[in-house]
Design an enzyme around this catalytic site. Structure first.
Site, PDB file in Angstrom:
ATOM      1  N   LEU A 192       0.826  -1.169   0.063  1.00  0.00           N
ATOM      2  CA  LEU A 192       0.180   0.075  -0.168  1.00  0.00           C
ATOM      3  C   LEU A 192       0.832   1.298   0.066  1.00  0.00           C
ATOM      4  O   LEU A 192       0.270   2.279  -0.257  1.00  0.00           O
ATOM      5  CB  LEU A 192      -0.738  -0.056   1.138  1.00  0.00           C
ATOM      6  CG  LEU A 192      -2.070  -1.142   1.418  1.00  0.00           C
ATOM      7  CD1 LEU A 192      -2.687  -0.892   2.667  1.00  0.00           C
ATOM      8  CD2 LEU A 192      -2.701  -1.283   0.198  1.00  0.00           C
ATOM      9  N   ALA A 193       2.199   1.060   0.485  1.00  0.00           N
ATOM     10  CA  ALA A 193       2.976   2.520   0.493  1.00  0.00           C
ATOM     11  C   ALA A 193       3.015   3.111  -0.995  1.00  0.00           C
ATOM     12  O   ALA A 193       3.321   2.420  -2.009  1.00  0.00           O
ATOM     13  CB  ALA A 193       4.512   1.992   1.123  1.00  0.00           C
ATOM     14  N   TYR A 222       0.212  11.832 -10.424  1.00  0.00           N
ATOM     15  CA  TYR A 222       0.017  10.729  -9.397  1.00  0.00           C
ATOM     16  C   TYR A 222      -0.535   9.464 -10.257  1.00  0.00           C
ATOM     17  O   TYR A 222       0.034   8.351 -10.342  1.00  0.00           O
ATOM     18  CB  TYR A 222      -1.061  11.116  -8.488  1.00  0.00           C
ATOM     19  CG  TYR A 222      -1.896  10.007  -7.568  1.00  0.00           C
ATOM     20  CD1 TYR A 222      -1.065   9.126  -6.827  1.00  0.00           C
ATOM     21  CD2 TYR A 222      -3.092   9.767  -7.711  1.00  0.00           C
ATOM     22  CE1 TYR A 222      -1.310   8.134  -6.189  1.00  0.00           C
ATOM     23  CE2 TYR A 222      -3.417   8.729  -7.011  1.00  0.00           C
ATOM     24  CZ  TYR A 222      -2.814   7.736  -6.309  1.00  0.00           C
ATOM     25  OH  TYR A 222      -3.465   6.630  -5.519  1.00  0.00           O
ATOM     26  N   ASN A 265     -12.303   6.294  -4.858  1.00  0.00           N
ATOM     27  CA  ASN A 265     -12.431   6.861  -3.651  1.00  0.00           C
ATOM     28  C   ASN A 265     -12.861   6.028  -2.389  1.00  0.00           C
ATOM     29  O   ASN A 265     -14.036   5.640  -2.706  1.00  0.00           O
ATOM     30  CB  ASN A 265     -13.065   8.318  -3.772  1.00  0.00           C
ATOM     31  CG  ASN A 265     -12.364   9.204  -4.635  1.00  0.00           C
ATOM     32  OD1 ASN A 265     -12.337   9.126  -5.537  1.00  0.00           O
ATOM     33  ND2 ASN A 265     -11.858  10.324  -4.155  1.00  0.00           N
TER      34      ASN A 265
END
Length: 305
Positions: free
Chosen positions: A79-80, A147, A174
């Protein structure tokens, strides 16, 4: 190392190395995994604070290799990442999201590990300014910011390892919940109402997003360790869009007062993705029936934090 359903020598369902463990999502994923009987080693930035944490710098391949050789996990959930779209350092998106992920996978190979499953978080932002209804995984990516570009580049890089490791890529839409930083949209709105602020400044109120509850997202990550998901790319989403106006109305009902909303042009991004709503068809086919948590329930949970 066997099938995902096997039990480890310590009586757990296996050891999961969880990167980004101290982040918003990571904390909930860790709780989900432990509750389901897994042992979890939390990979963190900075000093480890206990036997179940390990310091991991994914921008260093040598550090990744040393950590992986020592821990030898059965599973990996990665997840990092740099995940705030408006992060000031564009280069960091690529150093962390692309090169960092490559370092981690190279370290798995260098350590000669045979993980039962590797789950890697990408993002629904890769779809860009999608139009035309519900987006499934076949929709062509159209990233519109650093991103999203870094996440799409990461996806392509990860696929070069797909013949060696059982990897599943996720594209979360989201989601929100307790513990999310206040610079993200929903926590900002919730905190303003909790403080009974008279005014809030926002961007485009007609932007629509597919919001899930982080607890459901954590459950999905766990299920993807256990199901036949290797080689897949899958949306994590609710299938329902909510506009900012709707969220504001929900919070007004929960808080019992109306807040004045001012549109700040500085918050309206030129490359704003207008609508993002995902298809849950593939997710449900892989992970099985899910128990969605409505956004109103999520907002109530956040106000009780």
């Amino acid at each position: 190392m066997g099938s995902p359903s096997e039990t480890g020598s310590d009586g757990s369902r296996g050891c999961v190395l969880l990167t980004g463990a101290n982040g918003f999502t990571g904390q909930h994923v860790r709780a989900e995994l432990i509750g389901a009987g897994y042992s979890v080693c939390s990979a963190v930035v900075g000093a480890a604070r206990g036997p179940h944490e390990a310091t991991l710098d994914i921008t260093s391949r040598d550090n990744c290799r040393r950590v992986l050789e020592r821990l030898r996990p059965d599973y990996l959930i990665h997840l990092a990442a740099i995940s705030f779209v408006q992060h000031a350092d564009a280069d960091a998106f690529y150093r962390v999201n692309v090169i960092g992920t490559m370092n981690l996978l190279e370290a798995v190979a260098d350590a000669r590990l045979e993980p039962r499953r590797i789950v890697i978080a990408s993002s629904a932002n890769v779809y860009g300014n999608a139009t035309g209804g519900v987006i499934d995984e076949s929709f062509p990516p159209q990233p519109v910011n650093h991103y999203a570009v870094s996440k799409l580049a990461m996806e392509h890089m990860v696929k070069t390892f797909s013949d060696r490791f059982p990897i599943v890529l996720t594209r979360p839409f989201n989601y929100t919940g307790r513990g999310q930083q206040p610079h993200f949209l929903v926590p900002k709105i919730v905190s303003h109402f909790l403080q009974r602020a008279p005014v809030i400044e926002l961007g485009n109120l007609d932007v629509e997003r597919d919001f899930s509850d982080v607890r459901m997202v954590a459950h999905v990550y766990r299920r993807l360790l256990e199901c036949d998901s290797a080689g897949e790319t899958v949306n994590i989403c609710s299938g329902r869009p909510y506009s900012l106006r709707t969220i504001l109305d929900m919070m007004a009902a929960i808080a019992g007062y109306e807040i004045e909303v001012r549109v700040n042009p500085a918050f309206v991004r030129r490359t704003e993705v207008k609508t993002l709503v995902g298809s849950t068809v593939k997710l449900r086919a892989l992970a099985g029936p899910l128990q969605p948590i409505g956004l109103h329930d999520t907002l109530q949970w956040m106000t009780r934090a």
